[in-house]
Motif scaffolding. Structure first.
Motif, PDB file in Angstrom:
ATOM      1  N   ILE A 129       0.828  -1.210   0.000  1.00 21.77           N
ATOM      2  CA  ILE A 129       0.000   0.000   0.000  1.00 21.77           C
ATOM      3  C   ILE A 129       0.862   1.259   0.000  1.00 21.77           C
ATOM      4  CG2 ILE A 129      -0.232   0.161   2.521  1.00 21.77           C
ATOM      5  CD1 ILE A 129      -3.202   0.969   1.978  1.00 21.77           C
ATOM      6  N   GLU A 130       0.419   2.257  -0.754  1.00 21.02           N
ATOM      7  CA  GLU A 130       1.159   3.510  -0.839  1.00 21.02           C
ATOM      8  C   GLU A 130       0.899   4.391   0.377  1.00 21.02           C
ATOM      9  OE1 GLU A 130       2.237   6.493  -4.387  1.00 21.02           O
ATOM     10  OE2 GLU A 130       0.095   6.249  -4.062  1.00 21.02           O
ATOM     11  N   ASP A 131      -0.375   4.469   0.826  1.00 23.24           N
ATOM     12  CA  ASP A 131      -0.744   5.352   1.935  1.00 23.24           C
ATOM     13  C   ASP A 131      -1.779   4.645   2.811  1.00 23.24           C
ATOM     14  OD1 ASP A 131      -1.497   7.307   3.690  1.00 23.24           O
ATOM     15  OD2 ASP A 131      -2.240   8.718   2.190  1.00 23.24           O
ATOM     16  N   PRO A 132      -1.358   4.046   3.941  1.00 23.07           N
ATOM     17  CA  PRO A 132      -2.297   3.305   4.790  1.00 23.07           C
ATOM     18  C   PRO A 132      -3.491   4.130   5.261  1.00 23.07           C
ATOM     19  CG  PRO A 132      -0.025   2.846   5.438  1.00 23.07           C
ATOM     20  CD  PRO A 132       0.035   3.956   4.445  1.00 23.07           C
ATOM     21  N   ALA A 133      -3.323   5.448   5.372  1.00 25.98           N
ATOM     22  CA  ALA A 133      -4.419   6.297   5.857  1.00 25.98           C
ATOM     23  C   ALA A 133      -5.622   6.259   4.925  1.00 25.98           C
ATOM     24  CB  ALA A 133      -3.933   7.739   6.031  1.00 25.98           C
ATOM     25  N   THR A 134      -5.391   5.950   3.644  1.00 25.03           N
ATOM     26  CA  THR A 134      -6.516   5.931   2.708  1.00 25.03           C
ATOM     27  C   THR A 134      -7.513   4.827   3.053  1.00 25.03           C
ATOM     28  OG1 THR A 134      -5.169   4.576   1.207  1.00 25.03           O
ATOM     29  CG2 THR A 134      -5.247   6.952   0.778  1.00 25.03           C
ATOM     30  N   LEU A 135      -7.037   3.706   3.597  1.00 19.01           N
ATOM     31  CA  LEU A 135      -7.963   2.642   3.997  1.00 19.01           C
ATOM     32  C   LEU A 135      -8.757   3.040   5.233  1.00 19.01           C
ATOM     33  CD1 LEU A 135      -6.072  -0.710   3.333  1.00 19.01           C
ATOM     34  CD2 LEU A 135      -8.136   0.128   2.216  1.00 19.01           C
ATOM     35  N   ASP A 136      -8.144   3.814   6.127  1.00 15.57           N
ATOM     36  CA  ASP A 136      -8.887   4.322   7.278  1.00 15.57           C
ATOM     37  C   ASP A 136     -10.051   5.200   6.822  1.00 15.57           C
ATOM     38  OD1 ASP A 136      -7.314   3.049   9.138  1.00 15.57           O
ATOM     39  OD2 ASP A 136      -5.957   4.750   9.410  1.00 15.57           O
ATOM     40  N   VAL A 137      -9.785   6.029   5.816  1.00 13.93           N
ATOM     41  CA  VAL A 137     -10.841   6.920   5.298  1.00 13.93           C
ATOM     42  C   VAL A 137     -11.961   6.094   4.671  1.00 13.93           C
ATOM     43  CG1 VAL A 137     -11.357   8.702   3.595  1.00 13.93           C
ATOM     44  CG2 VAL A 137      -9.274   8.862   4.951  1.00 13.93           C
ATOM     45  N   VAL A 138     -11.584   5.054   3.905  1.00 12.07           N
ATOM     46  CA  VAL A 138     -12.593   4.184   3.299  1.00 12.07           C
ATOM     47  C   VAL A 138     -13.433   3.514   4.376  1.00 12.07           C
ATOM     48  CG1 VAL A 138     -12.873   1.994   2.055  1.00 12.07           C
ATOM     49  CG2 VAL A 138     -11.405   3.779   1.127  1.00 12.07           C
ATOM     50  N   ARG A 139     -12.764   3.003   5.418  1.00 15.72           N
ATOM     51  CA  ARG A 139     -13.495   2.324   6.509  1.00 15.72           C
ATOM     52  C   ARG A 139     -14.485   3.268   7.167  1.00 15.72           C
ATOM     53  NH1 ARG A 139     -13.053   2.710  11.623  1.00 15.72           N
ATOM     54  NH2 ARG A 139     -11.129   3.926  11.459  1.00 15.72           N
ATOM     55  N   GLU A 140     -14.017   4.486   7.482  1.00 18.86           N
ATOM     56  CA  GLU A 140     -14.896   5.454   8.146  1.00 18.86           C
ATOM     57  C   GLU A 140     -16.062   5.863   7.246  1.00 18.86           C
ATOM     58  OE1 GLU A 140     -12.107   8.486   9.108  1.00 18.86           O
ATOM     59  OE2 GLU A 140     -11.086   7.239  10.604  1.00 18.86           O
ATOM     60  N   THR A 141     -15.775   6.008   5.953  1.00 17.10           N
ATOM     61  CA  THR A 141     -16.831   6.389   5.011  1.00 17.10           C
ATOM     62  C   THR A 141     -17.865   5.277   4.889  1.00 17.10           C
ATOM     63  OG1 THR A 141     -15.199   7.692   3.786  1.00 17.10           O
ATOM     64  CG2 THR A 141     -17.266   7.218   2.667  1.00 17.10           C
ATOM     65  N   LEU A 142     -17.394   4.032   4.808  1.00 15.03           N
ATOM     66  CA  LEU A 142     -18.317   2.903   4.752  1.00 15.03           C
ATOM     67  C   LEU A 142     -19.167   2.815   6.014  1.00 15.03           C
ATOM     68  CD1 LEU A 142     -15.931   0.263   3.159  1.00 15.03           C
ATOM     69  CD2 LEU A 142     -18.183   0.855   2.252  1.00 15.03           C
ATOM     70  N   TRP A 143     -18.520   3.009   7.156  1.00 13.71           N
ATOM     71  CA  TRP A 143     -19.239   2.929   8.428  1.00 13.71           C
ATOM     72  C   TRP A 143     -20.338   3.976   8.501  1.00 13.71           C
ATOM     73  CZ3 TRP A 143     -18.612   6.541  12.694  1.00 13.71           C
ATOM     74  CH2 TRP A 143     -19.344   6.184  13.815  1.00 13.71           C
ATOM     75  N   LYS A 144     -20.023   5.199   8.065  1.00 15.38           N
ATOM     76  CA  LYS A 144     -21.032   6.273   8.083  1.00 15.38           C
ATOM     77  C   LYS A 144     -22.201   5.967   7.158  1.00 15.38           C
ATOM     78  CE  LYS A 144     -17.756   9.919   9.301  1.00 15.38           C
ATOM     79  NZ  LYS A 144     -16.921  11.024   8.777  1.00 15.38           N
ATOM     80  N   ASN A 145     -21.951   5.132   6.143  1.00 13.57           N
ATOM     81  CA  ASN A 145     -23.016   4.766   5.213  1.00 13.57           C
ATOM     82  C   ASN A 145     -23.656   3.420   5.548  1.00 13.57           C
ATOM     83  OD1 ASN A 145     -23.220   6.675   2.599  1.00 13.57           O
ATOM     84  ND2 ASN A 145     -21.141   6.735   3.420  1.00 13.57           N
TER      85      ASN A 145
END
Length: 644
Positions: A614-630
């Motif tokens: 992975i290039e930037d691990p923080a991007t998966l955190d953002v995806v997880r949070e976005t999915l959770w909010k939805n």
């Protein structure tokens, strides 16, 4: 110019061995092959059995002997440090001999494995060639990979030596390599005997002589001027091992041989890429990936080209115009990079204003591969560069293109979304899950008829049975590509997705790639990804992620609704495409592939591992949070291993 494609492909079909026998005359052999192809050897047969040669000799020595010694072999351009340097074929040969002398002094012999864990610097490329000169097997690991991933590769290859650097450079930061190497050696059950470390001025690290850690530059300087002959190797001997992530967590060591590899790569340069000896060819990739092996190092040198070694990024070093600067300054004739690079450039410079600052009149063609090329990115590149933009498709396992529009044979009509037609050496079918052929235009599994041509992998490293099980058993008589697509009535191939990216929505098999094509048409969308997520009623439903172009000021909910409507209109209500989310960046590997599989696991609340690539691990955190909010993923991460 009318394309010669059909004549050349027909000649291969009529006499495959004769085709490759003729192609092999472009290589210098120490001993001619006894047989062009022997179906009884190896897992599915071997090419150029009985022949002896040396890859380094064909890349360097023969060109210098033929009077090409003063031509540039490599142009090093570091956008990270501002360093620019050109190396002639004669200079590269001298450097490679010196490194080979150092390796020989450290006990490296024919067949020994050497792990190279370095940034994009000339010494990394020279080290690859030095291994080839000695008949040693190199295994390049992308610099900055996690220590446990490096340790797994040390164990599997049983490497005797590690060649590394003190650091790599990323925009805004220095990445220390030495602690990662130390940790990997500590974790490895099979420990290398020695380590060579290139000290970079951005970070000088202490070396421990007792642990047999040596300064790369000091050792090479002391060996400069020594003559080291090329070691003859069998055409079927391994040149390198390149590890790819395995589905079991155990990396797959893709093996590349010496003879077939050279024959296939050299054939592609004039015929597929349309470049002549002496011209500048640039593959903007990294030697940690197969593109770097094939088209930064080996193919350009085999063909007598000048290759560019670039250390930097398409954006941020310093801006989205850095690629155009390199092309203009070095008179690059043919340029090859990944679609994701162009999507990043388009996001930062949507109108292509930075293209206008550079003279690109020498550029003849742009090749894009590495991930599916969406038609919108292709159209943008064509409009801004005003040259043919050629989608082509291949894999780490094949080592060279499977499907392409071959410049050197004369271009065929383009179809956006298709990398065009299968190249000589390959025969492709599209089959259902039971292995039966599907009708033209119907989505299925893309498979390649055996035997694979020269240059493709003969097996995995020390894992013939694993190779059979994972690649050859599911569809007998074929190599399983694990890609899904269609062949249309004209014989054009459309690679739509990895087979695990095909979703089953209420009994309908749908390609996420076709949905991404529609999403990318929205004028405010720079990049997108579509994954399938579990649904109690339909089995799976598609979920879209959008990255918007810079300076878009409209409400994201409005854009998301418009994109969902576009997909329903173009693909139909059967797609059930309702969930669309906007994120600042998509999670990607360092080679630019979107991590759709990991995103899907997060959405489905399945255990997932932070990918080592992975290039930037923080991007998966953002995806997880976005999915959770939805309403999809749980707030807590179910990650089972850290990133490096």
């Amino acid at each position: 110019m009318q394309s010669r494609y059909f004549d050349v492909y027909g000649a291969w079909q009529q006499d495959p061995e004769g085709f490759w026998r003729e192609a092999a005359t472009a290589i210098d052999w120490f001993r001619q092959p006894d047989r062009i192809f022997d179906p009884e050897q190896g897992v599915y047969g071997r090419w150029f059995v009985g022949a002896e040669t040396n890859t380094c000799f064909n890349c360097l020595d023969r060109h210098v002997a033929a009077g090409r010694g003063e031509q540039a072999a490599f142009i090093y351009d570091s956008a990270m440090t501002g360093t620019k340097k050109s190396f002639t074929y004669a200079e590269v040969l001298n450097e490679v001999k010196a490194i080979a002398a150092v390796l020989a002094d450290l006990g490296i012999r024919k067949g020994d494995r050497v792990v190279i864990y370095m940034p994009m610097v000339p010494e990394a490329v020279f080290s690859m060639l030095a291994c080839a000169r000695l008949g040693a097997v190199h295994s390049v690991v992308f610099g900055g990979f996690a220590a446990q991933e490096l340790a797994a590769r040390l164990n599997d290859s049983q490497a005797k030596l590690v060649i590394s650097a003190s650091c790599g450079l990323e925009p805004g930061r220095v990445v220390a390599y030495k602690p990662l190497v130390d940790k990997a050696i500590e974790l490895a059950a099979v420990k290398p005997e020695n380590s060579l470390i290139l000290q970079r001025p951005q970070l000088v690290v202490p070396l421990d002589a007792e642990r047999k850690e040596f300064d790369f530059a000091e050792m090479v300087n002391a060996a400069r001027g020594r003559d080291v002959d090329c070691v003859p190797v069998k055409a079927t001997d391994p040149l390198y091992i390149l590890y790819t992530s395995g589905t079991t967590g155990q990396p797959k060591g893709v093996v590349r041989d010496n003879g077939g590899h050279m024959v296939a790569l050299l054939w592609t340069m004039p015929n597929v890429f349309g470049v002549s000896p002496g011209e500048v060819f640039w593959a903007a990739s990294d030697i940690g990936w197969v593109v770097g092996h094939s088209y930064i190092v080996y193919a350009p040198l085999l063909n007598g080209n000048t290759s560019v070694i670039f250390e930097g990024k398409p954006v941020g070093t310093p801006d989205a115009g850095t690629f155009w600067r390199v092309v203009a300054e070095n008179d690059v004739k043919v340029f090859f990079t990944a679609p994701t690079a162009f999507r990043a450039i388009r996001r930062d410079d949507p109108e292509g204003e930075l293209v206008e600052n550079h003279d690109l009149l020498g550029l003849r063609a742009l090749f894009l591969a590495g991930e599916r090329l969406d038609p919108e990115t292709l159209k943008w590149a064509e409009q801004k560069l005003k040259v043919p933009v050629i989608d082509h498709w291949w894999q780490t396992e094949t080592g060279w293109p499977v499907v392409a529009n071959p410049v050197g044979l004369g271009l065929m009509p383009f179809k956006p979304g298709s990398p065009t037609r299968v190249l000589p050496g390959y025969e492709i079918d599209v089959v259902d899950d039971a292995g039966a052929p599907v009708p033209k235009g119907v989505l299925g599994n893309i498979v390649i008829k055996l035997p694979l041509p020269p240059g493709c992998l003969p097996t995995f490293w020390n894992a013939d049975e694993r190779f059979r099980e994972s690649c050859l058993e599911e569809f007998p008589g074929y190599y399983k590509t694990a890609d899904a697509g269609i062949i249309d009535d004209d014989g054009y191939i459309f690679v739509m997705a990895r087979t695990d990216d095909i979703i089953n929505c209420a009994g309908h098999r749908l390609s996420t790639g076709s949905m991404e094509e529609v999403c990318a048409k929205h004028p405010d969308v720079a990049e997108c990804a579509v994954i399938g997520v579990k649904d109690r009623v339909k089995g799976q439903i598609p979920c879209g992620f959008l990255v918007l172009k810079n300076h878009v000021s409209r409400e994201t909910s409005e854009i998301a609704a418009e994109v969902a409507g576009m997909v329903r209109n173009e693909i139909g209500p059967v797609a059930a495409f309702k969930t669309v989310m906007v994120v600042p960046k998509l999670p990607k590997t360092r080679s630019g592939k979107i991590l759709r599989g990991t995103m899907q696991k997060i959405a489905d609340d399945m255990p997932w591992t932070m990918p080592a690539t992975i290039e930037d691990p923080a991007t998966l955190d953002v995806v997880r949070e976005t999915l959770w909010k939805n309403g999809f993923a749980h707030e807590e991460k179910s990650v089972v291993a850290p990133a490096g």
